[in-house]
Motif scaffolding. Sequence first.
Motif, PDB file in Angstrom:
ATOM      1  N   ASP A  77     -59.483 -20.844  73.620  1.00 13.78           N
ATOM      2  CA  ASP A  77     -59.235 -20.211  72.406  1.00 13.78           C
ATOM      3  C   ASP A  77     -58.981 -21.616  71.380  1.00 13.78           C
ATOM      4  OD1 ASP A  77     -59.425 -17.161  72.694  1.00 13.78           O
ATOM      5  OD2 ASP A  77     -57.331 -18.193  73.992  1.00 13.78           O
ATOM      6  N   ILE A  78     -59.789 -20.949  70.212  1.00 15.50           N
ATOM      7  CA  ILE A  78     -59.466 -21.962  69.014  1.00 15.50           C
ATOM      8  C   ILE A  78     -58.770 -21.336  67.762  1.00 15.50           C
ATOM      9  CG2 ILE A  78     -60.876 -24.064  67.705  1.00 15.50           C
ATOM     10  CD1 ILE A  78     -60.576 -24.681  70.512  1.00 15.50           C
ATOM     11  N   GLN A  79     -58.158 -22.222  67.028  1.00 16.13           N
ATOM     12  CA  GLN A  79     -57.906 -21.868  65.553  1.00 16.13           C
ATOM     13  C   GLN A  79     -58.320 -23.079  64.903  1.00 16.13           C
ATOM     14  OE1 GLN A  79     -53.600 -20.885  65.727  1.00 16.13           O
ATOM     15  NE2 GLN A  79     -53.548 -19.370  67.035  1.00 16.13           N
ATOM     16  N   VAL A  80     -59.127 -22.223  63.708  1.00 19.68           N
ATOM     17  CA  VAL A  80     -59.177 -24.129  62.524  1.00 19.68           C
ATOM     18  C   VAL A  80     -58.670 -23.097  61.437  1.00 19.68           C
ATOM     19  CG1 VAL A  80     -61.292 -23.956  60.712  1.00 19.68           C
ATOM     20  CG2 VAL A  80     -61.078 -23.982  63.515  1.00 19.68           C
ATOM     21  N   ASN A  81     -57.579 -23.910  60.547  1.00 22.50           N
ATOM     22  CA  ASN A  81     -57.147 -23.378  59.860  1.00 22.50           C
ATOM     23  C   ASN A  81     -57.560 -23.658  57.923  1.00 22.50           C
ATOM     24  OD1 ASN A  81     -55.500 -23.238  57.073  1.00 22.50           O
ATOM     25  ND2 ASN A  81     -53.293 -23.096  58.356  1.00 22.50           N
ATOM     26  N   SER A  82     -58.105 -23.248  57.880  1.00 18.46           N
ATOM     27  CA  SER A  82     -59.565 -23.322  56.365  1.00 18.46           C
ATOM     28  C   SER A  82     -58.954 -24.461  55.528  1.00 18.46           C
ATOM     29  CB  SER A  82     -59.747 -22.215  55.501  1.00 18.46           C
ATOM     30  OG  SER A  82     -58.898 -22.050  55.214  1.00 18.46           O
ATOM     31  N   MET A  83     -57.587 -24.616  55.032  1.00 17.28           N
ATOM     32  CA  MET A  83     -56.527 -25.583  54.604  1.00 17.28           C
ATOM     33  C   MET A  83     -56.785 -25.677  53.550  1.00 17.28           C
ATOM     34  SD  MET A  83     -54.422 -26.678  56.895  1.00 17.28           S
ATOM     35  CE  MET A  83     -54.434 -28.484  55.895  1.00 17.28           C
ATOM     36  N   GLY A  84     -57.894 -24.077  52.811  1.00 12.97           N
ATOM     37  CA  GLY A  84     -58.143 -24.512  51.588  1.00 12.97           C
ATOM     38  C   GLY A  84     -59.379 -25.146  51.088  1.00 12.97           C
ATOM     39  N   LYS A 133     -57.860 -15.091  49.535  1.00 15.66           N
ATOM     40  CA  LYS A 133     -57.141 -15.517  49.031  1.00 15.66           C
ATOM     41  C   LYS A 133     -57.205 -17.176  48.930  1.00 15.66           C
ATOM     42  CE  LYS A 133     -54.185 -15.928  52.666  1.00 15.66           C
ATOM     43  NZ  LYS A 133     -52.066 -15.928  52.950  1.00 15.66           N
ATOM     44  N   GLU A 134     -56.518 -17.531  47.965  1.00 15.91           N
ATOM     45  CA  GLU A 134     -56.581 -18.539  47.833  1.00 15.91           C
ATOM     46  C   GLU A 134     -55.040 -19.306  48.786  1.00 15.91           C
ATOM     47  OE1 GLU A 134     -58.175 -21.009  45.170  1.00 15.91           O
ATOM     48  OE2 GLU A 134     -59.083 -18.924  44.579  1.00 15.91           O
ATOM     49  N   GLY A 135     -56.211 -20.690  49.250  1.00 12.48           N
ATOM     50  CA  GLY A 135     -54.639 -21.640  49.846  1.00 12.48           C
ATOM     51  C   GLY A 135     -54.896 -21.406  51.538  1.00 12.48           C
ATOM     52  N   PRO A 136     -54.610 -21.943  52.375  1.00 13.31           N
ATOM     53  CA  PRO A 136     -54.998 -21.497  53.717  1.00 13.31           C
ATOM     54  C   PRO A 136     -55.105 -20.310  54.544  1.00 13.31           C
ATOM     55  CG  PRO A 136     -52.967 -23.324  53.776  1.00 13.31           C
ATOM     56  CD  PRO A 136     -53.550 -21.989  51.997  1.00 13.31           C
ATOM     57  N   ILE A 137     -55.882 -20.126  55.688  1.00 14.35           N
ATOM     58  CA  ILE A 137     -56.404 -18.939  55.794  1.00 14.35           C
ATOM     59  C   ILE A 137     -56.100 -19.424  57.314  1.00 14.35           C
ATOM     60  CG2 ILE A 137     -56.918 -16.612  56.402  1.00 14.35           C
ATOM     61  CD1 ILE A 137     -58.112 -17.616  53.764  1.00 14.35           C
ATOM     62  N   VAL A 138     -56.348 -18.898  58.827  1.00 12.93           N
ATOM     63  CA  VAL A 138     -56.545 -18.858  59.905  1.00 12.93           C
ATOM     64  C   VAL A 138     -57.548 -18.441  60.096  1.00 12.93           C
ATOM     65  CG1 VAL A 138     -55.313 -19.166  62.369  1.00 12.93           C
ATOM     66  CG2 VAL A 138     -53.918 -20.078  60.294  1.00 12.93           C
ATOM     67  N   PHE A 139     -58.611 -18.617  61.421  1.00  9.57           N
ATOM     68  CA  PHE A 139     -60.035 -18.697  61.908  1.00  9.57           C
ATOM     69  C   PHE A 139     -59.881 -18.512  63.221  1.00  9.57           C
ATOM     70  CE2 PHE A 139     -60.329 -18.566  57.211  1.00  9.57           C
ATOM     71  CZ  PHE A 139     -61.265 -17.465  57.514  1.00  9.57           C
ATOM     72  N   TYR A 199     -69.396 -26.379  62.275  1.00 12.18           N
ATOM     73  CA  TYR A 199     -70.004 -25.748  61.035  1.00 12.18           C
ATOM     74  C   TYR A 199     -69.028 -25.322  60.271  1.00 12.18           C
ATOM     75  CZ  TYR A 199     -73.502 -27.898  64.134  1.00 12.18           C
ATOM     76  OH  TYR A 199     -74.268 -28.680  65.540  1.00 12.18           O
ATOM     77  N   ASN A 200     -69.634 -25.481  58.406  1.00 17.08           N
ATOM     78  CA  ASN A 200     -68.570 -23.879  58.143  1.00 17.08           C
ATOM     79  C   ASN A 200     -69.578 -23.060  58.151  1.00 17.08           C
ATOM     80  OD1 ASN A 200     -70.551 -25.795  56.436  1.00 17.08           O
ATOM     81  ND2 ASN A 200     -69.997 -24.923  54.209  1.00 17.08           N
ATOM     82  N   ASN A 201     -70.379 -21.826  57.848  1.00 14.07           N
ATOM     83  CA  ASN A 201     -70.407 -20.863  56.640  1.00 14.07           C
ATOM     84  C   ASN A 201     -70.676 -20.897  54.734  1.00 14.07           C
ATOM     85  OD1 ASN A 201     -72.153 -18.606  56.215  1.00 14.07           O
ATOM     86  ND2 ASN A 201     -70.632 -17.624  57.089  1.00 14.07           N
ATOM     87  N   PRO A 202     -72.272 -21.562  54.714  1.00  9.55           N
ATOM     88  CA  PRO A 202     -72.311 -21.932  53.475  1.00  9.55           C
ATOM     89  C   PRO A 202     -72.517 -20.515  52.359  1.00  9.55           C
ATOM     90  CG  PRO A 202     -74.028 -22.749  54.303  1.00  9.55           C
ATOM     91  CD  PRO A 202     -72.883 -22.356  55.675  1.00  9.55           C
ATOM     92  N   GLY A 203     -72.573 -19.454  52.943  1.00  9.64           N
ATOM     93  CA  GLY A 203     -72.448 -18.210  52.725  1.00  9.64           C
ATOM     94  C   GLY A 203     -74.153 -17.682  51.964  1.00  9.64           C
TER      95      GLY A 203
END
Length: 110
Positions: A18-25, A60-66, A85-89
């Motif tokens: 299980d991996i967690q990544v915090n976007s850190m905004g 929302k603004e700021g960190p979010i955990v994925f 890899y990010n998801n550039p949209g």
Amino acid sequence: MRPSVSINAYDVVSSPLDIQVNSMGIWSAHEGELGRIEVVDQEGNVLTTGFLTTTTNWMKEGPIVFKTHLEFDPKNAEKGALIIYNNPGDGDGTEAGEVHQFEIPIRFKP
């Protein structure tokens, strides 16, 4: 800068993982998805792919955990990497984000 990850360089990992990544905004999510993770062996063979998603308010603004759950078989490999890899949209012009990725070296055996 890059998001923080729950795995450190050269950690010994096993399946399931299980991996967690915090976007850190730093990275933006698209439709609740931050991006994808590949587990590769030392030869570059992709062992599995997972998508980083969240059930919290990703707009929302700021960190979010994925998070993602990965299952893989490294067979006889001793080393490998997580490639994030990010998801550039979607879209074009000002709607499209930039593509980013980074790699974390891992070990399958101590």
